[in-house]
Motif scaffolding. Structure first.
Motif, PDB file in Angstrom:
ATOM      1  N   GLY A 198      27.829 -47.058 -45.742  1.00  0.00           N
ATOM      2  CA  GLY A 198      29.146 -46.459 -45.581  1.00  0.00           C
ATOM      3  C   GLY A 198      29.831 -46.953 -44.325  1.00  0.00           C
ATOM      4  O   GLY A 198      29.283 -47.750 -43.561  1.00  0.00           O
ATOM      5  N   ARG A 199      31.038 -46.468 -44.128  1.00  0.00           N
ATOM      6  CA  ARG A 199      31.779 -46.855 -42.936  1.00  0.00           C
ATOM      7  C   ARG A 199      31.126 -46.250 -41.688  1.00  0.00           C
ATOM      8  O   ARG A 199      30.553 -45.166 -41.744  1.00  0.00           O
ATOM      9  CB  ARG A 199      33.228 -46.391 -43.049  1.00  0.00           C
ATOM     10  N   LEU A 200      31.234 -46.988 -40.589  1.00  0.00           N
ATOM     11  CA  LEU A 200      30.686 -46.512 -39.326  1.00  0.00           C
ATOM     12  C   LEU A 200      31.779 -45.752 -38.589  1.00  0.00           C
ATOM     13  O   LEU A 200      32.538 -46.312 -37.800  1.00  0.00           O
ATOM     14  CB  LEU A 200      30.165 -47.695 -38.495  1.00  0.00           C
ATOM     15  N   MET A 201      31.862 -44.475 -38.890  1.00  0.00           N
ATOM     16  CA  MET A 201      32.878 -43.617 -38.303  1.00  0.00           C
ATOM     17  C   MET A 201      32.264 -42.243 -38.046  1.00  0.00           C
ATOM     18  O   MET A 201      31.318 -41.833 -38.727  1.00  0.00           O
ATOM     19  CB  MET A 201      34.111 -43.523 -39.204  1.00  0.00           C
ATOM     20  N   ARG A 202      32.796 -41.551 -37.057  1.00  0.00           N
ATOM     21  CA  ARG A 202      32.173 -40.309 -36.591  1.00  0.00           C
ATOM     22  C   ARG A 202      32.054 -39.273 -37.697  1.00  0.00           C
ATOM     23  O   ARG A 202      31.048 -38.552 -37.785  1.00  0.00           O
ATOM     24  CB  ARG A 202      32.958 -39.744 -35.404  1.00  0.00           C
ATOM     25  N   GLY A 203      33.051 -39.184 -38.565  1.00  0.00           N
ATOM     26  CA  GLY A 203      33.004 -38.193 -39.629  1.00  0.00           C
ATOM     27  C   GLY A 203      31.829 -38.367 -40.569  1.00  0.00           C
ATOM     28  O   GLY A 203      31.367 -37.404 -41.197  1.00  0.00           O
ATOM     29  N   LYS A 204      31.334 -39.598 -40.674  1.00  0.00           N
ATOM     30  CA  LYS A 204      30.191 -39.883 -41.551  1.00  0.00           C
ATOM     31  C   LYS A 204      28.862 -39.485 -40.906  1.00  0.00           C
ATOM     32  O   LYS A 204      27.818 -39.523 -41.563  1.00  0.00           O
ATOM     33  CB  LYS A 204      30.164 -41.361 -41.915  1.00  0.00           C
ATOM     34  N   GLY A 205      28.886 -39.151 -39.622  1.00  0.00           N
ATOM     35  CA  GLY A 205      27.704 -38.604 -38.970  1.00  0.00           C
ATOM     36  C   GLY A 205      26.585 -39.584 -38.701  1.00  0.00           C
ATOM     37  O   GLY A 205      25.419 -39.173 -38.607  1.00  0.00           O
ATOM     38  N   VAL A 206      26.896 -40.867 -38.515  1.00  0.00           N
ATOM     39  CA  VAL A 206      25.838 -41.861 -38.277  1.00  0.00           C
ATOM     40  C   VAL A 206      25.107 -41.562 -36.976  1.00  0.00           C
ATOM     41  O   VAL A 206      23.895 -41.793 -36.865  1.00  0.00           O
ATOM     42  CB  VAL A 206      26.421 -43.292 -38.269  1.00  0.00           C
ATOM     43  N   HIS A 207      25.814 -41.026 -35.983  1.00  0.00           N
ATOM     44  CA  HIS A 207      25.166 -40.645 -34.722  1.00  0.00           C
ATOM     45  C   HIS A 207      24.147 -39.532 -34.939  1.00  0.00           C
ATOM     46  O   HIS A 207      23.079 -39.516 -34.310  1.00  0.00           O
ATOM     47  CB  HIS A 207      26.222 -40.217 -33.695  1.00  0.00           C
ATOM     48  N   VAL A 208      24.461 -38.602 -35.856  1.00  0.00           N
ATOM     49  CA  VAL A 208      23.521 -37.530 -36.200  1.00  0.00           C
ATOM     50  C   VAL A 208      22.252 -38.125 -36.806  1.00  0.00           C
ATOM     51  O   VAL A 208      21.127 -37.709 -36.482  1.00  0.00           O
ATOM     52  CB  VAL A 208      24.177 -36.542 -37.190  1.00  0.00           C
ATOM     53  N   LEU A 209      22.426 -39.117 -37.667  1.00  0.00           N
ATOM     54  CA  LEU A 209      21.296 -39.776 -38.328  1.00  0.00           C
ATOM     55  C   LEU A 209      20.383 -40.476 -37.319  1.00  0.00           C
ATOM     56  O   LEU A 209      19.154 -40.328 -37.368  1.00  0.00           O
ATOM     57  CB  LEU A 209      21.824 -40.774 -39.362  1.00  0.00           C
ATOM     58  N   ILE A 210      20.969 -41.246 -36.401  1.00  0.00           N
ATOM     59  CA  ILE A 210      20.150 -41.993 -35.436  1.00  0.00           C
ATOM     60  C   ILE A 210      19.373 -41.043 -34.527  1.00  0.00           C
ATOM     61  O   ILE A 210      18.182 -41.249 -34.258  1.00  0.00           O
ATOM     62  CB  ILE A 210      21.025 -42.965 -34.617  1.00  0.00           C
ATOM     63  N   LYS A 211      20.044 -39.977 -34.075  1.00  0.00           N
ATOM     64  CA  LYS A 211      19.357 -39.006 -33.217  1.00  0.00           C
ATOM     65  C   LYS A 211      18.192 -38.348 -33.961  1.00  0.00           C
ATOM     66  O   LYS A 211      17.108 -38.151 -33.397  1.00  0.00           O
ATOM     67  CB  LYS A 211      20.343 -37.948 -32.730  1.00  0.00           C
ATOM     68  N   ALA A 212      18.414 -38.006 -35.227  1.00  0.00           N
ATOM     69  CA  ALA A 212      17.344 -37.383 -36.008  1.00  0.00           C
ATOM     70  C   ALA A 212      16.231 -38.378 -36.313  1.00  0.00           C
ATOM     71  O   ALA A 212      15.048 -38.011 -36.348  1.00  0.00           O
ATOM     72  CB  ALA A 212      17.916 -36.813 -37.305  1.00  0.00           C
ATOM     73  N   PHE A 213      16.608 -39.649 -36.507  1.00  0.00           N
ATOM     74  CA  PHE A 213      15.594 -40.662 -36.816  1.00  0.00           C
ATOM     75  C   PHE A 213      14.659 -40.898 -35.629  1.00  0.00           C
ATOM     76  O   PHE A 213      13.510 -41.312 -35.821  1.00  0.00           O
ATOM     77  CB  PHE A 213      16.261 -41.970 -37.247  1.00  0.00           C
ATOM     78  N   ARG A 214      15.138 -40.645 -34.427  1.00  0.00           N
ATOM     79  CA  ARG A 214      14.255 -40.760 -33.259  1.00  0.00           C
ATOM     80  C   ARG A 214      13.004 -39.900 -33.459  1.00  0.00           C
ATOM     81  O   ARG A 214      11.880 -40.320 -33.153  1.00  0.00           O
ATOM     82  CB  ARG A 214      14.976 -40.282 -31.993  1.00  0.00           C
ATOM     83  N   GLN A 215      13.208 -38.684 -33.977  1.00  0.00           N
ATOM     84  CA  GLN A 215      12.088 -37.776 -34.196  1.00  0.00           C
ATOM     85  C   GLN A 215      11.204 -38.262 -35.341  1.00  0.00           C
ATOM     86  O   GLN A 215       9.978 -38.150 -35.275  1.00  0.00           O
ATOM     87  CB  GLN A 215      12.623 -36.358 -34.500  1.00  0.00           C
ATOM     88  N   VAL A 216      11.823 -38.818 -36.372  1.00  0.00           N
ATOM     89  CA  VAL A 216      11.062 -39.369 -37.502  1.00  0.00           C
ATOM     90  C   VAL A 216      10.162 -40.503 -37.025  1.00  0.00           C
ATOM     91  O   VAL A 216       8.973 -40.581 -37.379  1.00  0.00           O
ATOM     92  CB  VAL A 216      12.008 -39.871 -38.613  1.00  0.00           C
ATOM     93  N   SER A 217      10.711 -41.382 -36.195  1.00  0.00           N
ATOM     94  CA  SER A 217       9.958 -42.556 -35.750  1.00  0.00           C
ATOM     95  C   SER A 217       8.767 -42.178 -34.876  1.00  0.00           C
ATOM     96  O   SER A 217       7.768 -42.905 -34.821  1.00  0.00           O
ATOM     97  CB  SER A 217      10.871 -43.529 -35.000  1.00  0.00           C
ATOM     98  N   LYS A 218       8.864 -41.036 -34.192  1.00  0.00           N
ATOM     99  CA  LYS A 218       7.745 -40.577 -33.361  1.00  0.00           C
ATOM    100  C   LYS A 218       6.538 -40.189 -34.212  1.00  0.00           C
ATOM    101  O   LYS A 218       5.396 -40.403 -33.811  1.00  0.00           O
ATOM    102  CB  LYS A 218       8.182 -39.384 -32.504  1.00  0.00           C
TER     103      LYS A 218
END
Length: 390
Positions: A198-218
């Motif tokens: 999808g588009r890289l824009m704040r409304g799409k919540g990509v920042h939310v995804l990356i922050k949450a993925f930090r925990q997944v990667s741990k």
């Protein structure tokens, strides 16, 4: 029935660089039965001729130098080839001009989001006029329908929700080439891929995804995040938000891969790269096509309850619904469940595919035709019967 469809103008139909509205126009009109004649008005571009015919679809392409001259050229053509009904795509402001020239032709507006029915794109007064003059409105979700009933006072019997569709075939065929594509992206066979498109824009919540993925990667060293998309349709501009995303992802190194904009025709293959698809929207999505495309690829979806998403994603059946504020805790828990129990992940993928099959472009086309035929004059129905009997 002779149907004229007016695309917004900035992009071509069929789309060359993406553009979701134009993609919808192309797909749904392919499914309109041959007894109906469809004329699609869109912009000129180097890829296509100025006019062409494909079965019962005729494309008329005019220069786009802004909405007013674009619409003026279309009106000139419509005057010579008066249709039975006009469908304006996502531009209610066009209704004001069209009804001055064609007061007796039914004019519908197909709203794909709230944006072009809101300020500053259109004033409240002009939207009121458009609501009064238009024969009816179509939305791609019940959520969006209720939004316009509430905010624009459109009478409930004048606005109709018709879901978008998807053709599952190319998404399933793409499975045969996924191994090669993963290799080209430097992904290992045993990598577990969380996928965003999808588009890289704040409304799409990509920042939310990356922050949450930090925990997944741990908790999962095999987890990788692949992000496909640009700042706009065909654009890979490095704007402040994309820079923010890159900063957030930097500590994760090779665990996060950014892939630039991919044309829609190639996206079925890219969806197959992923094992699970994430759509972390923080704004009120009208429909969120990505969820449907992911499900067509047989992928479980992790999404949010924003806007019309719940109309597509069935929680704990075809995917999971997690509020944006809960993703940093919720995403790792869901990820653990999906990978600790392959049977759950596989069954959810199967249910996602079955759910996607329910949303066909044929059903969308029939929904549009039902709306038109409920209000067009009786003589059009009589003309249709004559065409059926030959």
């Amino acid at each position: 029935m002779n149907i004229a469809i007016i695309s917004p103008g900035p992009f071509s139909v069929p789309p060359v660089k993406g553009s979701s509205v134009e993609h919808d126009i192309d797909e749904v009109t392919k499914m309109i039965e041959p007894m109906h004649n469809v004329t699609i008005y869109t912009r000129q571009c180097a890829t296509y001729p100025t006019s062409s015919v494909e079965e019962n679809r005729r494309f008329i392409r005019v220069p786009y130098q802004g909405p007013k001259p674009y619409l003026r050229r279309i009106i000139h053509h419509i005057k010579k080839n008066k249709p039975d009904v006009i469908l304006v795509e996502n531009r209610p402001i066009y209704v004001l001009t069209l009804k001055r020239h064609f007061p007796k032709i039914p004019v519908f507006v197909n709203m794909h989001s709230h944006v072009y029915g809101s300020q500053p794109i259109i004033s409240k007064e002009n939207m009121k006029r458009a609501v009064r003059l238009a024969t009816g409105f179509i939305t791609n979700s019940e959520f969006l329908r209720q939004h316009f009933i509430r905010t624009c006072k459109i009478p409930a019997n004048k606005i109709h929700a018709v879901h978008l569709g998807v053709d599952v075939t190319p998404y399933q065929v793409a499975k045969i080439a996924v191994k090669k594509m993963r290799q080209e992206l430097g992904l290992k066979p045993d990598d577990r891929i969380l996928f965003y498109a999808g588009r890289l824009m704040r409304g799409k919540g990509v920042h939310v995804l990356i922050k949450a993925f930090r925990q997944v990667s741990k908790q999962d060293p095999k987890a990788k995040l692949v992000i496909v998309g640009g700042t706009g349709y065909g654009s890979n501009r490095l704007n402040p938000y994309v820079r923010e995303l890159k900063r957030l992802a930097k500590p994760l190194g090779e665990k996060v891969r950014f892939v630039n904009f991919v044309p829609s025709a190639k996206m079925p293959l890219y969806y197959q790269i992923g094992d699970v698809v994430a759509t972390p929207s923080v704004w009120k999505e009208a429909f969120c096509r990505v969820n449907l495309e992911a499900m067509a690829a047989g992928k479980p979806v992790i999404s949010t309850p924003r806007g019309g998403i719940r109309e597509v994603v069935a929680h704990e059946k075809s995917g999971f619904i997690i509020p944006p504020k809960d993703w940093e805790k919720g995403l790792p828990a869901v990820w653990e469940l999906l990978w600790s129990s392959p049977a759950v992940r596989n069954e959810m993928g199967k249910q996602a595919l079955q759910r996607a099959k329910f949303f066909s472009w044929y059903a969308t086309a029939q929904g549009y035709l039902n709306v038109f035929e409920s209000v067009v004059p009786t003589q059009i129905e009589e003309k249709q019967q004559l065409l059926k009997t030959g």
